[in-house]
Design an enzyme around this catalytic site. Structure first.
Site, PDB file in Angstrom:
ATOM      1  N   GLY A  84      14.043  34.308  42.308  1.00  0.00           N
ATOM      2  CA  GLY A  84      15.316  34.432  41.597  1.00  0.00           C
ATOM      3  C   GLY A  84      16.418  34.390  42.634  1.00  0.00           C
ATOM      4  N   ARG A 116      12.898  29.524  39.860  1.00  0.00           N
ATOM      5  CA  ARG A 116      12.335  28.707  38.779  1.00  0.00           C
ATOM      6  C   ARG A 116      12.648  27.225  39.016  1.00  0.00           C
ATOM      7  NH1 ARG A 116      14.517  29.656  32.765  1.00  0.00           N
ATOM      8  NH2 ARG A 116      16.465  29.251  33.882  1.00  0.00           N
ATOM      9  N   HIS A 161      24.962  55.594  37.442  1.00  0.00           N
ATOM     10  CA  HIS A 161      25.964  55.159  38.431  1.00  0.00           C
ATOM     11  C   HIS A 161      26.984  54.252  37.741  1.00  0.00           C
ATOM     12  CE1 HIS A 161      27.518  51.871  40.898  1.00  0.00           C
ATOM     13  NE2 HIS A 161      27.616  52.728  41.890  1.00  0.00           N
ATOM     14  N   GLU A 192      30.914  54.766  36.959  1.00  0.00           N
ATOM     15  CA  GLU A 192      31.866  53.717  37.372  1.00  0.00           C
ATOM     16  C   GLU A 192      32.810  53.375  36.199  1.00  0.00           C
ATOM     17  OE1 GLU A 192      29.859  50.235  39.149  1.00  0.00           O
ATOM     18  OE2 GLU A 192      31.068  49.013  37.810  1.00  0.00           O
TER      19      GLU A 192
HETATM   20  P1  NDP Z   1      21.633  35.989  36.927  1.00  0.00           P
HETATM   21  O1  NDP Z   1      21.563  37.273  36.192  1.00  0.00           O
HETATM   22  O2  NDP Z   1      22.732  35.057  36.607  1.00  0.00           O
HETATM   23  O3  NDP Z   1      20.231  35.244  36.768  1.00  0.00           O
HETATM   24  C1  NDP Z   1      20.020  33.947  37.257  1.00  0.00           C
HETATM   25  C2  NDP Z   1      18.665  33.826  37.893  1.00  0.00           C
HETATM   26  O4  NDP Z   1      17.636  34.143  36.948  1.00  0.00           O
HETATM   27  C3  NDP Z   1      18.393  32.401  38.355  1.00  0.00           C
HETATM   28  O5  NDP Z   1      17.673  32.466  39.562  1.00  0.00           O
HETATM   29  C4  NDP Z   1      17.551  31.865  37.223  1.00  0.00           C
HETATM   30  O6  NDP Z   1      16.735  30.754  37.593  1.00  0.00           O
HETATM   31  C5  NDP Z   1      16.713  33.052  36.912  1.00  0.00           C
HETATM   32  N1  NDP Z   1      16.075  32.971  35.590  1.00  0.00           N
HETATM   33  C6  NDP Z   1      16.680  33.045  34.383  1.00  0.00           C
HETATM   34  N2  NDP Z   1      15.767  32.931  33.405  1.00  0.00           N
HETATM   35  C7  NDP Z   1      14.559  32.783  33.995  1.00  0.00           C
HETATM   36  C8  NDP Z   1      13.238  32.632  33.519  1.00  0.00           C
HETATM   37  N3  NDP Z   1      12.974  32.630  32.217  1.00  0.00           N
HETATM   38  N4  NDP Z   1      12.243  32.502  34.413  1.00  0.00           N
HETATM   39  C9  NDP Z   1      12.493  32.522  35.733  1.00  0.00           C
HETATM   40  N5  NDP Z   1      13.717  32.667  36.248  1.00  0.00           N
HETATM   41  C10 NDP Z   1      14.748  32.811  35.388  1.00  0.00           C
HETATM   42  O7  NDP Z   1      21.660  36.277  38.523  1.00  0.00           O
HETATM   43  P2  NDP Z   1      22.431  37.354  39.389  1.00  0.00           P
HETATM   44  O8  NDP Z   1      22.103  37.030  40.788  1.00  0.00           O
HETATM   45  O9  NDP Z   1      23.858  37.510  38.998  1.00  0.00           O
HETATM   46  O10 NDP Z   1      21.734  38.747  38.989  1.00  0.00           O
HETATM   47  C11 NDP Z   1      20.349  38.971  39.142  1.00  0.00           C
HETATM   48  C12 NDP Z   1      20.047  40.382  38.647  1.00  0.00           C
HETATM   49  O11 NDP Z   1      20.772  41.322  39.432  1.00  0.00           O
HETATM   50  C13 NDP Z   1      20.467  40.637  37.204  1.00  0.00           C
HETATM   51  O12 NDP Z   1      19.572  41.535  36.613  1.00  0.00           O
HETATM   52  C14 NDP Z   1      21.808  41.304  37.350  1.00  0.00           C
HETATM   53  O13 NDP Z   1      22.149  42.094  36.240  1.00  0.00           O
HETATM   54  C15 NDP Z   1      21.582  42.137  38.598  1.00  0.00           C
HETATM   55  N6  NDP Z   1      22.776  42.516  39.341  1.00  0.00           N
HETATM   56  C16 NDP Z   1      23.822  41.667  39.474  1.00  0.00           C
HETATM   57  C17 NDP Z   1      24.953  42.029  40.179  1.00  0.00           C
HETATM   58  C18 NDP Z   1      26.076  41.061  40.348  1.00  0.00           C
HETATM   59  O14 NDP Z   1      27.109  41.471  40.909  1.00  0.00           O
HETATM   60  N7  NDP Z   1      25.941  39.828  39.918  1.00  0.00           N
HETATM   61  C19 NDP Z   1      25.063  43.364  40.807  1.00  0.00           C
HETATM   62  C20 NDP Z   1      23.893  44.159  40.673  1.00  0.00           C
HETATM   63  C21 NDP Z   1      22.805  43.756  39.945  1.00  0.00           C
HETATM   64  P3  NDP Z   1      17.289  29.230  37.496  1.00  0.00           P
HETATM   65  O15 NDP Z   1      18.071  29.007  38.736  1.00  0.00           O
HETATM   66  O16 NDP Z   1      16.067  28.413  37.420  1.00  0.00           O
HETATM   67  O17 NDP Z   1      18.138  29.162  36.251  1.00  0.00           O
END
Ligand code: NDP
Length: 475
Positions: free
Chosen positions: A9, A33, A185, A189
């Site tokens: 991811g 993915r 947390h 916030e």
């Molecule tokens: P996203 O939540 O936007 O998720 C995108 C990623 O998930 C991509 O790598 C995508 O792959 C993958 N993905 C989605 N569906 C699938 C699937 N069915 N099978 C496999 N891979 C999949 O990414 P973020 O980096 O923003 O966040 C990741 C996590 O961290 C989330 O849970 C988020 O809530 C958490 N988080 C985010 C913060 C932020 O500031 N953004 C802060 C703290 C936590 P592909 O490239 O193939 O689409």
């Protein structure tokens, strides 16, 4: 050579955490993915450290040293289950799967069970600090077995930011404990930001100060008790000029707040557990009301807006708003920590509240010097019934109390909503009552539903035969 850790991811969070680990000297296996993200990361940052790219999960798992450690950073929800299922096809007992997304703690508890039934370890880890934190050093809140923690601690404590030599990453407890702590947390916030917004609203609306002036006031608060990341960025946002040249940027931003749901989850869990977290819940509701601009516009047209004219704000008024903000903030944190206490008992997590304050001091959004006081408070009174009863905080709220009341009065008289200030004060006043008014509630409940009541002078449950002879019976 095999990798120390794998990240699957590679959107912003995963990519930055992978780079963070590589920069700290770990060999990092990469997977996503769609291959594109893996290739982009290797092309743009491959020279920052030691990476092993892969295009299939099988290849990814095969590139890891045993027992394997895989960090999942995919979109929260169903994707996490899909990825876990795929990983389980290739990983082996004793391997460790870490979910670093914003997962709901109940999902984490379920996943922990599924994965541990297969002989592997599952760690649900909250990560705070956003994109920048992920790269430079986040605060991380893992939940899982001690055995899994011992294996992953050398990696994650090095990736996390440190404050006074202590890493902002420590084992919170088993199964969902880490994600729960991260959820609270985020709830805190929400409350913290709502309180800041209310202080701003009073200065802007009731006292007619400009955004730039308020920015300076907040900048002045950075050095006192309120010293925190959120106060610092409030000053920065308020000082920012509109890049399109229309004055202060904040005056050009629509007043409709969005949310991803962690504040709502915190409130929902508090309702389930019966913990009064008024500030967090009001913050969630305030966002909901902000999201109904049409309704608000119609109401202002029919019911009128602010009552009375603007007031002059001298230093005394500004200081009072600061005190009200500080006192309300203490209540919001006291409520959040109480929720952690109750959840800890409910789920048998044995949470260490002082340790939680410690790892929130750096990397995360609510980082503040205030957390040092909480940490010290729990070190000297680990069993305090409320943060509000710890010496430092009880002295602080007592000192701020009059100003807090004055500020709420001004807001109420001017018809400017301060739900978090006012509900924090109401909670504080409700808490300070050995005897409150729930005696009448119990009387009413007994009247219409024969729910019985307990007496102040005798043991047992009593009921009045309201619709018969009006006599009291012991049940
Ligand atoms: P996203 O939540 O936007 O998720 C995108 C990623 O998930 C991509 O790598 C995508 O792959 C993958 N993905 C989605 N569906 C699938 C699937 N069915 N099978 C496999 N891979 C999949 O990414 P973020 O980096 O923003 O966040 C990741 C996590 O961290 C989330 O849970 C988020 O809530 C958490 N988080 C985010 C913060 C932020 O500031 N953004 C802060 C703290 C936590 P592909 O490239 O193939 O689409």
């Amino acid at each position: 050579e095999l990798a120390d850790i794998g990240v699957t991811g590679l959107a912003v969070m995963g990519a930055n955490l992978a780079r963070n680990a590589a920069r700290k000297g770990f060999r990092v296996a990469l997977n996503n993915r769609s291959n594109e993200k893996t290739e982009t990361l290797l092309a743009e940052h491959g020279q920052e450290g030691s990476f092993i790219g892969s295009s299939t999960i099988a290849e990814f798992v095969a590139s890891l040293a045993k027992p394997r450690v895989v960090l999942i950073m995919v979109k929260a929800g169903k994707p996490v289950d899909i990825v876990i299922d795929e990983l389980l096809e290739h990983m082996e007992p004793e391997d460790i799967i870490v979910d670093g997304g914003n997962s709901l703690f109940e999902d984490t508890r379920r996943r922990e069970k599924t994965v541990s039934d297969r002989g592997l370890h599952f760690v649900g880890m909250g990560v705070s600090g956003g994109e920048e934190g992920a790269l430079e050093g986040p605060s991380m809140m893992p939940g899982g077995t001690r055995q899994a923690w011992d294996r992953i601690a050398p990696i994650f404590t090095k990736m996390a930011v440190s404050v006074d030599g202590l890493p902002c990453c420590a084992l919170m407890g088993p199964d969902g404990a880490g994600h729960y702590v991260k959820m609270v947390h985020n709830g805190i916030e929400y409350a913290d930001m709502q309180l800041i917004t209310e202080a701003y609203d009073l200065l802007r609306t009731v006292y007619g100060r400009s955004a730039a002036e308020i920015g300076e006031i907040f900048a002045g608060w950075k050095t006192g008790d309120l010293d925190s990341y959120l106060i610092e960025i409030t000053a920065a946002v308020l000082a920012k000029q509109d890049p399109q040249g229309k004055g202060a940027l904040v005056d050009m931003i629509r007043d409709e707040a969005e949310q991803k749901g962690t504040g709502r989850w915190t409130a929902q869990s508090a309702l389930e557990l019966g913990v009064p977290i008024t500030a967090i819940t009001e913050a969630v509701f305030a966002r909901a009301l902000s999201g109904r601009p049409e309704q608000r516009r119609a109401a202002e047209a029919t019911l009128g807006g602010m009552r009375g004219g603007t007031l002059e704000a001298g230093q005394a008024e500004i200081d009072k708003i600061r005190d009200a903000l500080y006192a309300s903030k203490i209540v919001a944190y006291a409520q959040g920590f109480e929720q952690l206490t109750v959840a800890s008992k409910q789920y048998n997590w044995d949470l260490d509240l002082g340790l939680i304050a410690t790892i929130w001091r750096g990397g995360c959004i609510i980082r503040a010097s205030f957390l040092d006081r909480i940490r010290e408070g729990y070190a000297s009174h680990p069993d305090a019934q409320s943060l509000l009863l710890q010496e430092y905080f009880s002295a602080a709220v007592l000192k701020a109390e009059q100003a807090w009341r004055d500020v709420v009065v001004v807001a109420v008289q001017h018809g400017v909503a301060v739900p978090a200030f006012a509900s924090s004060l109401a909670y504080y006043d409700g808490l300070r009552r050995t005897r409150g008014p729930a005696n009448l509630l119990q009387g009413l409940r007994d009247y219409f539903g024969a729910h019985t009541y307990r007496r102040t002078d005798q043991e047992g449950s009593f009921h009045i035969r309201w619709s018969q002879d009006g006599t009291e019976v012991k049940s």
